[in-house]
Design a protein around this motif. Sequence first.
Motif, PDB file in Angstrom:
ATOM      1  N   UNK A   1      27.763 -10.353 -37.708  1.00 39.17           N
ATOM      2  CA  UNK A   1      26.639 -10.914 -36.962  1.00 39.17           C
ATOM      3  C   UNK A   1      25.614  -9.849 -36.600  1.00 39.17           C
ATOM      4  N   UNK A   2      26.090  -8.692 -36.129  1.00 39.97           N
ATOM      5  CA  UNK A   2      25.175  -7.650 -35.661  1.00 39.97           C
ATOM      6  C   UNK A   2      25.859  -6.292 -35.779  1.00 39.97           C
ATOM      7  N   UNK A   3      25.142  -5.329 -36.343  1.00 41.97           N
ATOM      8  CA  UNK A   3      25.662  -3.969 -36.498  1.00 41.97           C
ATOM      9  C   UNK A   3      24.555  -2.983 -36.120  1.00 41.97           C
ATOM     10  N   UNK A   4      24.898  -2.003 -35.294  1.00 40.84           N
ATOM     11  CA  UNK A   4      23.920  -0.977 -34.955  1.00 40.84           C
ATOM     12  C   UNK A   4      24.636   0.296 -34.513  1.00 40.84           C
ATOM     13  N   UNK A   5      23.863   1.362 -34.446  1.00 35.02           N
ATOM     14  CA  UNK A   5      24.414   2.630 -33.987  1.00 35.02           C
ATOM     15  C   UNK A   5      23.744   3.008 -32.674  1.00 35.02           C
ATOM     16  N   UNK A   6      24.570   3.249 -31.659  1.00 36.33           N
ATOM     17  CA  UNK A   6      24.094   3.714 -30.365  1.00 36.33           C
ATOM     18  C   UNK A   6      23.849   5.217 -30.495  1.00 36.33           C
ATOM     19  N   UNK A   7      22.590   5.613 -30.536  1.00 33.46           N
ATOM     20  CA  UNK A   7      22.242   7.007 -30.801  1.00 33.46           C
ATOM     21  C   UNK A   7      22.608   7.925 -29.640  1.00 33.46           C
ATOM     22  N   UNK A   8      22.575   7.396 -28.427  1.00 32.40           N
ATOM     23  CA  UNK A   8      22.943   8.215 -27.269  1.00 32.40           C
ATOM     24  C   UNK A   8      24.432   8.515 -27.243  1.00 32.40           C
ATOM     25  N   UNK A   9      25.238   7.512 -27.555  1.00 35.65           N
ATOM     26  CA  UNK A   9      26.687   7.665 -27.525  1.00 35.65           C
ATOM     27  C   UNK A   9      27.251   8.125 -28.869  1.00 35.65           C
ATOM     28  N   UNK A  10      26.399   8.077 -29.905  1.00 30.11           N
ATOM     29  CA  UNK A  10      26.823   8.393 -31.269  1.00 30.11           C
ATOM     30  C   UNK A  10      28.000   7.499 -31.693  1.00 30.11           C
ATOM     31  N   UNK A  11      27.840   6.210 -31.422  1.00 31.98           N
ATOM     32  CA  UNK A  11      28.874   5.226 -31.745  1.00 31.98           C
ATOM     33  C   UNK A  11      28.271   4.110 -32.590  1.00 31.98           C
ATOM     34  N   UNK A  12      29.061   3.633 -33.540  1.00 25.58           N
ATOM     35  CA  UNK A  12      28.710   2.428 -34.279  1.00 25.58           C
ATOM     36  C   UNK A  12      29.216   1.221 -33.491  1.00 25.58           C
ATOM     37  N   UNK A  13      28.425   0.163 -33.448  1.00 28.84           N
ATOM     38  CA  UNK A  13      28.800  -1.035 -32.693  1.00 28.84           C
ATOM     39  C   UNK A  13      28.766  -2.252 -33.615  1.00 28.84           C
ATOM     40  N   UNK A  14      29.880  -2.979 -33.647  1.00 27.63           N
ATOM     41  CA  UNK A  14      29.969  -4.228 -34.420  1.00 27.63           C
ATOM     42  C   UNK A  14      30.117  -5.371 -33.431  1.00 27.63           C
ATOM     43  N   UNK A  15      29.232  -6.366 -33.528  1.00 23.68           N
ATOM     44  CA  UNK A  15      29.217  -7.483 -32.582  1.00 23.68           C
ATOM     45  C   UNK A  15      29.471  -8.795 -33.315  1.00 23.68           C
ATOM     46  N   UNK A  16      30.305  -9.628 -32.701  1.00 28.18           N
ATOM     47  CA  UNK A  16      30.532 -10.970 -33.235  1.00 28.18           C
ATOM     48  C   UNK A  16      30.294 -11.968 -32.103  1.00 28.18           C
ATOM     49  N   UNK A  17      29.319 -12.860 -32.302  1.00 26.65           N
ATOM     50  CA  UNK A  17      29.026 -13.884 -31.300  1.00 26.65           C
ATOM     51  C   UNK A  17      30.018 -15.033 -31.447  1.00 26.65           C
ATOM     52  N   UNK A  18      30.553 -15.509 -30.342  1.00 28.70           N
ATOM     53  CA  UNK A  18      31.491 -16.629 -30.349  1.00 28.70           C
ATOM     54  C   UNK A  18      30.969 -17.749 -29.459  1.00 28.70           C
ATOM     55  N   UNK A  19      30.860 -18.954 -30.033  1.00 30.03           N
ATOM     56  CA  UNK A  19      30.391 -20.099 -29.260  1.00 30.03           C
ATOM     57  C   UNK A  19      31.547 -21.002 -28.832  1.00 30.03           C
ATOM     58  N   UNK A  20      32.762 -20.657 -29.271  1.00 29.95           N
ATOM     59  CA  UNK A  20      33.936 -21.424 -28.880  1.00 29.95           C
ATOM     60  C   UNK A  20      34.858 -20.592 -28.003  1.00 29.95           C
ATOM     61  N   UNK A  21      36.095 -21.016 -27.923  1.00 32.93           N
ATOM     62  CA  UNK A  21      37.062 -20.328 -27.072  1.00 32.93           C
ATOM     63  C   UNK A  21      37.659 -19.120 -27.785  1.00 32.93           C
ATOM     64  N   UNK A  22      38.307 -18.265 -27.015  1.00 32.00           N
ATOM     65  CA  UNK A  22      38.918 -17.063 -27.569  1.00 32.00           C
ATOM     66  C   UNK A  22      40.051 -17.436 -28.519  1.00 32.00           C
ATOM     67  N   UNK A  23      40.279 -16.550 -29.494  1.00 33.42           N
ATOM     68  CA  UNK A  23      41.347 -16.754 -30.459  1.00 33.42           C
ATOM     69  C   UNK A  23      42.057 -15.431 -30.706  1.00 33.42           C
ATOM     70  N   UNK A  24      43.323 -15.506 -31.046  1.00 29.82           N
ATOM     71  CA  UNK A  24      44.092 -14.302 -31.366  1.00 29.82           C
ATOM     72  C   UNK A  24      43.576 -13.630 -32.637  1.00 29.82           C
ATOM     73  N   UNK A  25      42.843 -14.391 -33.453  1.00 32.23           N
ATOM     74  CA  UNK A  25      42.326 -13.857 -34.716  1.00 32.23           C
ATOM     75  C   UNK A  25      41.060 -13.022 -34.537  1.00 32.23           C
ATOM     76  N   UNK A  26      40.453 -13.095 -33.359  1.00 31.03           N
ATOM     77  CA  UNK A  26      39.163 -12.425 -33.147  1.00 31.03           C
ATOM     78  C   UNK A  26      39.272 -10.915 -33.369  1.00 31.03           C
ATOM     79  N   UNK A  27      40.351 -10.311 -32.888  1.00 32.14           N
ATOM     80  CA  UNK A  27      40.530  -8.869 -33.029  1.00 32.14           C
ATOM     81  C   UNK A  27      40.686  -8.478 -34.502  1.00 32.14           C
ATOM     82  N   UNK A  28      41.478  -9.249 -35.253  1.00 30.38           N
ATOM     83  CA  UNK A  28      41.672  -8.974 -36.680  1.00 30.38           C
ATOM     84  C   UNK A  28      40.357  -9.056 -37.444  1.00 30.38           C
TER      85      UNK A  28
END
Length: 321
Positions: free
Chosen positions: A189-216
């Motif tokens: 859904x969204x990928x960016x690099x936080x230049x201050x923290x020098x970290x890559x960030x991967x974001x997944x938007x969820x419109x439903x309830x939490x699932x055990x599969x989300x982490x995988x």
Amino acid sequence: MFEVKPYPELSWSLSRHKTMLTCLRKYAYDYYTSHNGWLSSADTLAQQAYRLKKITNLEMHFGSVVHDLIYQVIQRVLRGREIPTEESLVDEIRHHLNRGFVESTRKEHLWRNRPKHYTMLHEIYYSQTNSLPEDKVQKITNRLNTTVKNFFASTSFADVLNQQDMQFIDSEKFRFMKTGGVKVFIVMDLVYKDLNQNKWVIVDWKTGKKSEEDRNQLALYALYLQQKYKIESIEDIVIRNEYLLEGESLEHKLTEQDLINVQHLYQISIERMKEYLNDTSKNEPLPLEQFPLQDDPRVCSRCNYQELCFPEVYASQSSNV
């Protein structure tokens, strides 16, 4: 040049894996029987399976519309254009939902001819009525304002607004990685690099309830990102779920074991998929009858292929309308 092939290419995705575990007959319809079903020259079964494959339900349609419009909002921000208000975004989502309802109830003939370009809701198609269950409509109505409000208040959208400190990567660039010659598809859904923290960030938007599969799911994305950008330490990758229904931003602690687990998952899953092939070199499936039917009526009641699996029941329902 596009080439018509008798069988599709073998590939892997989390959704394909879950379909295989849920119902092998649905798996066959989704990934084999429906192949080439968009062609006017395809046989009747392929066309029918392809058409049914494109049916969605109210919750899935809502999630798809929200994801598409979130992507558009973020693109507007990154291009320096005016950001829509919460109210206008709610109205836009409602417009798309209403259009899906109209297409399902009044434009079935258009959907039958071009199922990829029109919406057909499962609740309409299999109830043979022109109305949606009131409880489902109320549930989506309740989710609408909450989801939009929580998106604008989310950690990830705040990062988007703070774009001078972020390097955004076009998520459309992320397609697939290969393992043993098989494509493993990636949809971020969204990928960016936080230049201050020098970290890559991967974001997944969820419109439903939490699932055990989300982490995988996020671990799979992290594995791909690490390989594509030669990221030495997984500690440099942040994986985050934005649960828009609850208004919670949840970051998972990524470990080497997470990456090993997800690699094992798709490797074992691909081998299982190959067990249902008559010819692995062509990805030619076994005969349809060798893909067992699901025996749980609760699963079948939510499936798009009731018309194919239980033609007598569907014909009887249609004749009583």
